[in-house]
Design a protein around this motif. Sequence first.
Motif, PDB file in Angstrom:
ATOM      1  N   ARG A 225      -6.785   0.850  -8.840  1.00 13.49           N
ATOM      2  CA  ARG A 225      -6.114   2.129  -8.568  1.00 13.49           C
ATOM      3  C   ARG A 225      -4.745   1.903  -7.931  1.00 13.49           C
ATOM      4  O   ARG A 225      -3.740   2.506  -8.352  1.00 13.49           O
ATOM      5  CB  ARG A 225      -6.974   2.989  -7.654  1.00 13.49           C
ATOM      6  N   LEU A 226      -4.681   1.044  -6.924  1.00 12.59           N
ATOM      7  CA  LEU A 226      -3.401   0.757  -6.280  1.00 12.59           C
ATOM      8  C   LEU A 226      -2.461   0.080  -7.264  1.00 12.59           C
ATOM      9  O   LEU A 226      -1.258   0.384  -7.297  1.00 12.59           O
ATOM     10  CB  LEU A 226      -3.610  -0.135  -5.057  1.00 12.59           C
ATOM     11  N   ASN A 228      -2.360   0.509 -10.452  1.00 13.45           N
ATOM     12  CA  ASN A 228      -1.887   1.558 -11.360  1.00 13.45           C
ATOM     13  C   ASN A 228      -0.763   2.373 -10.717  1.00 13.45           C
ATOM     14  O   ASN A 228       0.245   2.687 -11.357  1.00 13.45           O
ATOM     15  CB  ASN A 228      -3.051   2.479 -11.727  1.00 13.45           C
ATOM     16  N   GLU A 229      -0.912   2.690  -9.446  1.00 10.18           N
ATOM     17  CA  GLU A 229       0.111   3.475  -8.738  1.00 10.18           C
ATOM     18  C   GLU A 229       1.422   2.694  -8.623  1.00 10.18           C
ATOM     19  O   GLU A 229       2.506   3.227  -8.910  1.00 10.18           O
ATOM     20  CB  GLU A 229      -0.397   3.857  -7.348  1.00 10.18           C
ATOM     21  N   LEU A 230       1.331   1.431  -8.206  1.00 12.09           N
ATOM     22  CA  LEU A 230       2.533   0.619  -8.021  1.00 12.09           C
ATOM     23  C   LEU A 230       3.231   0.341  -9.350  1.00 12.09           C
ATOM     24  O   LEU A 230       4.462   0.358  -9.438  1.00 12.09           O
ATOM     25  CB  LEU A 230       2.171  -0.697  -7.329  1.00 12.09           C
ATOM     26  N   THR A 232       3.015   2.156 -12.117  1.00 14.59           N
ATOM     27  CA  THR A 232       3.589   3.406 -12.627  1.00 14.59           C
ATOM     28  C   THR A 232       4.964   3.639 -12.011  1.00 14.59           C
ATOM     29  O   THR A 232       5.923   4.015 -12.710  1.00 14.59           O
ATOM     30  CB  THR A 232       2.669   4.592 -12.301  1.00 14.59           C
ATOM     31  N   LYS A 233       5.059   3.392 -10.724  1.00 16.13           N
ATOM     32  CA  LYS A 233       6.338   3.560 -10.036  1.00 16.13           C
ATOM     33  C   LYS A 233       7.387   2.590 -10.583  1.00 16.13           C
ATOM     34  O   LYS A 233       8.543   2.981 -10.824  1.00 16.13           O
ATOM     35  CB  LYS A 233       6.149   3.334  -8.532  1.00 16.13           C
ATOM     36  N   GLU A 263     -12.285   4.342  -8.779  1.00 13.64           N
ATOM     37  CA  GLU A 263     -11.351   4.548  -9.885  1.00 13.64           C
ATOM     38  C   GLU A 263     -10.806   3.198 -10.336  1.00 13.64           C
ATOM     39  O   GLU A 263     -10.044   2.561  -9.621  1.00 13.64           O
ATOM     40  CB  GLU A 263     -10.209   5.474  -9.458  1.00 13.64           C
ATOM     41  N   LEU A 268      -7.604   5.909 -15.106  1.00 10.90           N
ATOM     42  CA  LEU A 268      -6.243   5.534 -14.706  1.00 10.90           C
ATOM     43  C   LEU A 268      -5.383   5.403 -15.958  1.00 10.90           C
ATOM     44  O   LEU A 268      -5.733   4.648 -16.867  1.00 10.90           O
ATOM     45  CB  LEU A 268      -6.266   4.217 -13.931  1.00 10.90           C
TER      46      LEU A 268
END
Length: 499
Positions: A225-226, A228-230, A232-233, A263, A268
């Motif tokens: 999950r982390l 995916n967030e990083l 995406t940014k 997740e 994701l």
Amino acid sequence: MVITSTVTDPEEQTQSLHSTFASRYVRDPIPRFKMPEKCIPKEAAYQIINDELMLDGTPRLNLASFVTTWMEPECDKLIMASLNKNYVDMDEYPVTTELQNRCVNMIAHLYHAPIGDDETAVGVGTVGSSEAIMLAGLAFKRKWQAKRKAEGKPYDKPNIVTGANVQVCWEKFARYFEVELKEVKLTEGYYVMDPVKAVEMVDENTICVAAILGSTLTGEFEDVRLLNELLTKKNDETGWDTPIHVDAASGGFIAPFLYPDLEWDFCLPLVKSINVSGHKYGLVYPGVGWVVWRSKDDLPEELVFHINYLGSDQPTFTLNFSKGSSQIIAQYYQFIRLGTEGYRNIMENCRENARILKEGIEKTGRFNIVSKDNGVPLVAFSLKDSSQHTVFEVSDHLRRFGWIVPAYTMPPDAQHIAVLRVVIREDFSRGLAERLVSDIEKVVDLLDTLPSPLTTKTAHVTAVASETSEKVKKSAFETQKEIALYWKRLVDGKRVGAC
């Protein structure tokens, strides 16, 4: 000729007769490099091989492996009945093909693929996760190359970013298909890929970032999950569209049942493909794996071959062609036999047995637990004091009790840490866990009475150090690090695990 025997048990008597029968026909050593000149009776051939195989380890006591070592007798019957079916003959065995497609759809829905209840998922059965990873990696490479070609940019230097804790099949993919493997180094106490460092290593040539759901070393789940967030940014900042592949070989049949709120899968957006080993916690004998894609757009059509010489048109996307049908049938058996309830019960039982083993090992006071509570049900542990004896000696002595427990060093930059690892499978009971703890205690007590095999080595190091300084004092950590590196050289530093 009448062969007499003093054995009274019928089964033992049969074994004795077969052994005598085999010895009559094979008086010379069996050739290892050339086929024998003459044939021998089937009973003799069977007995010769059976006798040698007795020297193998006992599969259920092989705690090194994640691979399933027990299935129900009913499934064994299905496997035996389908051993002569070649899966690739889809037109001849349409029901087997249908069972594979059902398995793919069940797995895709389990991983929250964005498909309707009546839609067909995109995926395929493979020979373990190794083939699945090869196929997923090829799909990423071809999509990246096609995009680069369309943009008029170089496409000859693809890379994959992953942690140094990956299974060796990722190194095989990188070497075989000419992709650079960029590994995030580990640190002491953190034995999985750091998402922050991973995203920092991503560049325009990165075809995907591979996250591991269930590290071979410690069983730990990486933070998808982390990641995916990083990622995406970073994609938003750079204009790239670097995707994620999740290697769920070990954890893909654990997370949905033990950690349903975690997740990590197709929920994701950047997760485009997932592989899982059916022969691990999918509870099927080796070897079967699965790879599923988020959608048809994520699998380049150019990689799919169409053949018709077996009857009708058959699309195929595999590295090999012929393979057995039995494991696919066995996987379908487990899915409909157990359902989500059955898988959940088995995984909860494995987790509970891992807890019992962990607590027993901790009570000895001799080990540090390296594995985490959340992840694949296994226990990885290191000696608190390795100055006299090592985990490699513990592993060696445990074999005398029948246990196969691997000892290994961590990958860079934590290679000075050496651990033992016990994988908890469905057929590893609480009773076996308690017996293993008892045998571990016996081993460490025995080692306390034995001289250290490192005495000569330590004396040599001290003597060399004395040449450059009057007195050298090493901390306990420095001593353990030195010893671990010494043993690492002896075992080649190869990482362990099976796909």
